[in-house]
Motif scaffolding. Sequence first.
Motif, PDB file in Angstrom:
ATOM      1  N   ALA A 103       0.823  -1.208   0.000  1.00  0.00           N
ATOM      2  CA  ALA A 103       0.000   0.000   0.000  1.00  0.00           C
ATOM      3  C   ALA A 103       0.860   1.261   0.000  1.00  0.00           C
ATOM      4  O   ALA A 103       2.033   1.240   0.394  1.00  0.00           O
ATOM      5  CB  ALA A 103      -0.908   0.006   1.226  1.00  0.00           C
ATOM      6  N   VAL A 104       0.229   2.344  -0.416  1.00  0.00           N
ATOM      7  CA  VAL A 104       0.829   3.677  -0.377  1.00  0.00           C
ATOM      8  C   VAL A 104      -0.153   4.587   0.342  1.00  0.00           C
ATOM      9  O   VAL A 104      -1.354   4.584   0.044  1.00  0.00           O
ATOM     10  CB  VAL A 104       1.098   4.224  -1.800  1.00  0.00           C
ATOM     11  N   LEU A 105       0.361   5.372   1.280  1.00  0.00           N
ATOM     12  CA  LEU A 105      -0.451   6.366   1.983  1.00  0.00           C
ATOM     13  C   LEU A 105       0.031   7.732   1.541  1.00  0.00           C
ATOM     14  O   LEU A 105       1.215   8.054   1.700  1.00  0.00           O
ATOM     15  CB  LEU A 105      -0.300   6.211   3.503  1.00  0.00           C
ATOM     16  N   ALA A 106      -0.860   8.527   0.959  1.00  0.00           N
ATOM     17  CA  ALA A 106      -0.465   9.814   0.400  1.00  0.00           C
ATOM     18  C   ALA A 106      -1.347  10.940   0.928  1.00  0.00           C
ATOM     19  O   ALA A 106      -2.570  10.870   0.862  1.00  0.00           O
ATOM     20  CB  ALA A 106      -0.552   9.767  -1.131  1.00  0.00           C
ATOM     21  N   GLU A 107      -0.693  11.977   1.427  1.00  0.00           N
ATOM     22  CA  GLU A 107      -1.394  13.179   1.868  1.00  0.00           C
ATOM     23  C   GLU A 107      -1.844  13.952   0.631  1.00  0.00           C
ATOM     24  O   GLU A 107      -1.120  14.031  -0.358  1.00  0.00           O
ATOM     25  CB  GLU A 107      -0.432  14.032   2.699  1.00  0.00           C
ATOM     26  N   THR A 108      -3.045  14.497   0.688  1.00  0.00           N
ATOM     27  CA  THR A 108      -3.555  15.315  -0.419  1.00  0.00           C
ATOM     28  C   THR A 108      -4.150  16.594   0.148  1.00  0.00           C
ATOM     29  O   THR A 108      -4.016  16.887   1.322  1.00  0.00           O
ATOM     30  CB  THR A 108      -4.621  14.550  -1.233  1.00  0.00           C
ATOM     31  N   TRP A 109      -4.828  17.317  -0.670  1.00  0.00           N
ATOM     32  CA  TRP A 109      -5.451  18.576  -0.271  1.00  0.00           C
ATOM     33  C   TRP A 109      -6.645  18.334   0.642  1.00  0.00           C
ATOM     34  O   TRP A 109      -7.189  17.241   0.701  1.00  0.00           O
ATOM     35  CB  TRP A 109      -5.923  19.344  -1.517  1.00  0.00           C
ATOM     36  N   ASP A 110      -7.085  19.380   1.278  1.00  0.00           N
ATOM     37  CA  ASP A 110      -8.342  19.397   2.034  1.00  0.00           C
ATOM     38  C   ASP A 110      -8.416  18.378   3.168  1.00  0.00           C
ATOM     39  O   ASP A 110      -9.440  17.719   3.363  1.00  0.00           O
ATOM     40  CB  ASP A 110      -9.551  19.213   1.099  1.00  0.00           C
ATOM     41  N   PHE A 111      -7.311  18.243   3.899  1.00  0.00           N
ATOM     42  CA  PHE A 111      -7.294  17.380   5.082  1.00  0.00           C
ATOM     43  C   PHE A 111      -7.763  15.969   4.747  1.00  0.00           C
ATOM     44  O   PHE A 111      -8.631  15.407   5.415  1.00  0.00           O
ATOM     45  CB  PHE A 111      -8.117  17.997   6.218  1.00  0.00           C
ATOM     46  N   THR A 112      -7.182  15.423   3.698  1.00  0.00           N
ATOM     47  CA  THR A 112      -7.506  14.071   3.253  1.00  0.00           C
ATOM     48  C   THR A 112      -6.218  13.345   2.890  1.00  0.00           C
ATOM     49  O   THR A 112      -5.319  13.927   2.304  1.00  0.00           O
ATOM     50  CB  THR A 112      -8.428  14.098   2.010  1.00  0.00           C
ATOM     51  N   TYR A 113      -6.143  12.084   3.268  1.00  0.00           N
ATOM     52  CA  TYR A 113      -5.087  11.191   2.813  1.00  0.00           C
ATOM     53  C   TYR A 113      -5.752  10.153   1.922  1.00  0.00           C
ATOM     54  O   TYR A 113      -6.931   9.834   2.094  1.00  0.00           O
ATOM     55  CB  TYR A 113      -4.431  10.470   3.990  1.00  0.00           C
ATOM     56  N   ILE A 114      -4.979   9.611   0.980  1.00  0.00           N
ATOM     57  CA  ILE A 114      -5.477   8.515   0.158  1.00  0.00           C
ATOM     58  C   ILE A 114      -4.638   7.286   0.479  1.00  0.00           C
ATOM     59  O   ILE A 114      -3.411   7.330   0.454  1.00  0.00           O
ATOM     60  CB  ILE A 114      -5.382   8.822  -1.350  1.00  0.00           C
ATOM     61  N   LEU A 115      -5.319   6.204   0.797  1.00  0.00           N
ATOM     62  CA  LEU A 115      -4.667   4.916   0.973  1.00  0.00           C
ATOM     63  C   LEU A 115      -4.852   4.159  -0.342  1.00  0.00           C
ATOM     64  O   LEU A 115      -5.974   3.806  -0.711  1.00  0.00           O
ATOM     65  CB  LEU A 115      -5.298   4.137   2.133  1.00  0.00           C
ATOM     66  N   TYR A 116      -3.753   3.985  -1.060  1.00  0.00           N
ATOM     67  CA  TYR A 116      -3.778   3.211  -2.296  1.00  0.00           C
ATOM     68  C   TYR A 116      -3.509   1.761  -1.913  1.00  0.00           C
ATOM     69  O   TYR A 116      -2.531   1.463  -1.222  1.00  0.00           O
ATOM     70  CB  TYR A 116      -2.692   3.695  -3.265  1.00  0.00           C
ATOM     71  N   HIS A 117      -4.371   0.854  -2.352  1.00  0.00           N
ATOM     72  CA  HIS A 117      -4.266  -0.545  -1.939  1.00  0.00           C
ATOM     73  C   HIS A 117      -4.726  -1.446  -3.075  1.00  0.00           C
ATOM     74  O   HIS A 117      -5.248  -0.986  -4.085  1.00  0.00           O
ATOM     75  CB  HIS A 117      -5.108  -0.780  -0.678  1.00  0.00           C
ATOM     76  N   LYS A 118      -4.549  -2.742  -2.892  1.00  0.00           N
ATOM     77  CA  LYS A 118      -4.884  -3.710  -3.943  1.00  0.00           C
ATOM     78  C   LYS A 118      -6.035  -4.618  -3.547  1.00  0.00           C
ATOM     79  O   LYS A 118      -6.079  -5.773  -3.953  1.00  0.00           O
ATOM     80  CB  LYS A 118      -3.654  -4.529  -4.303  1.00  0.00           C
ATOM     81  N   ASN A 119      -6.965  -4.108  -2.742  1.00  0.00           N
ATOM     82  CA  ASN A 119      -8.134  -4.895  -2.324  1.00  0.00           C
ATOM     83  C   ASN A 119      -7.723  -6.236  -1.712  1.00  0.00           C
ATOM     84  O   ASN A 119      -8.326  -7.268  -1.973  1.00  0.00           O
ATOM     85  CB  ASN A 119      -9.100  -5.113  -3.498  1.00  0.00           C
ATOM     86  N   ASN A 120      -6.686  -6.186  -0.886  1.00  0.00           N
ATOM     87  CA  ASN A 120      -6.144  -7.405  -0.282  1.00  0.00           C
ATOM     88  C   ASN A 120      -6.357  -7.436   1.236  1.00  0.00           C
ATOM     89  O   ASN A 120      -5.633  -8.099   1.948  1.00  0.00           O
ATOM     90  CB  ASN A 120      -4.657  -7.523  -0.603  1.00  0.00           C
ATOM     91  N   GLY A 121      -7.351  -6.688   1.706  1.00  0.00           N
ATOM     92  CA  GLY A 121      -7.629  -6.657   3.133  1.00  0.00           C
ATOM     93  C   GLY A 121      -6.962  -5.511   3.879  1.00  0.00           C
ATOM     94  O   GLY A 121      -7.133  -5.377   5.088  1.00  0.00           O
ATOM     95  N   THR A 122      -6.220  -4.695   3.170  1.00  0.00           N
ATOM     96  CA  THR A 122      -5.501  -3.581   3.802  1.00  0.00           C
ATOM     97  C   THR A 122      -6.453  -2.621   4.503  1.00  0.00           C
ATOM     98  O   THR A 122      -6.205  -2.208   5.636  1.00  0.00           O
ATOM     99  CB  THR A 122      -4.651  -2.829   2.761  1.00  0.00           C
TER     100      THR A 122
END
Length: 140
Positions: A103-122
């Motif tokens: 997985a990758v955890l990325a900070e973005t705008w507007d007080f939001t992070y995106i967790l990029y994952h592969k639908n593997n239970g993360t």
Amino acid sequence: MISEYFDNWEVKEEFSQEFISLWDGWLGRDECYKLDEVTEPEWERFNQLVRLLHSEYEMFAVNLGNETINKLEDIDKYLPTYEEDMDRGQMNFSTIIIPSLNAVLAETWDFTYILYHKNNGTVETLKPLIKKSNLFSFSD
């Protein structure tokens, strides 16, 4: 390692996205004022989440500006202060690889992070840590 997660320093399209925020969904036009009312303790919830993740997982910081990846040893040296974060641009937002979760955890705008994952239970694995940080997660 970089080629497993990124194409030209963008997270690969094959990853799904889970959004982590102070709110349980996207703010509508009539709720945008909430962005201007975020307090430092509310903002600190994101750092709390990153600290919790770091206590359980090996993590690597991605520096998009100079295209490098470094193992995160001292998390508190990596995390910005509130004042530093308010003055940062997108190239300096936090981006972290968590290899054991693929997985990758990325900070973005507007007080939001995106967790990029592969639908593997993360997402399910991290929900308790997200909740413990008093944050919410949702997908589109």
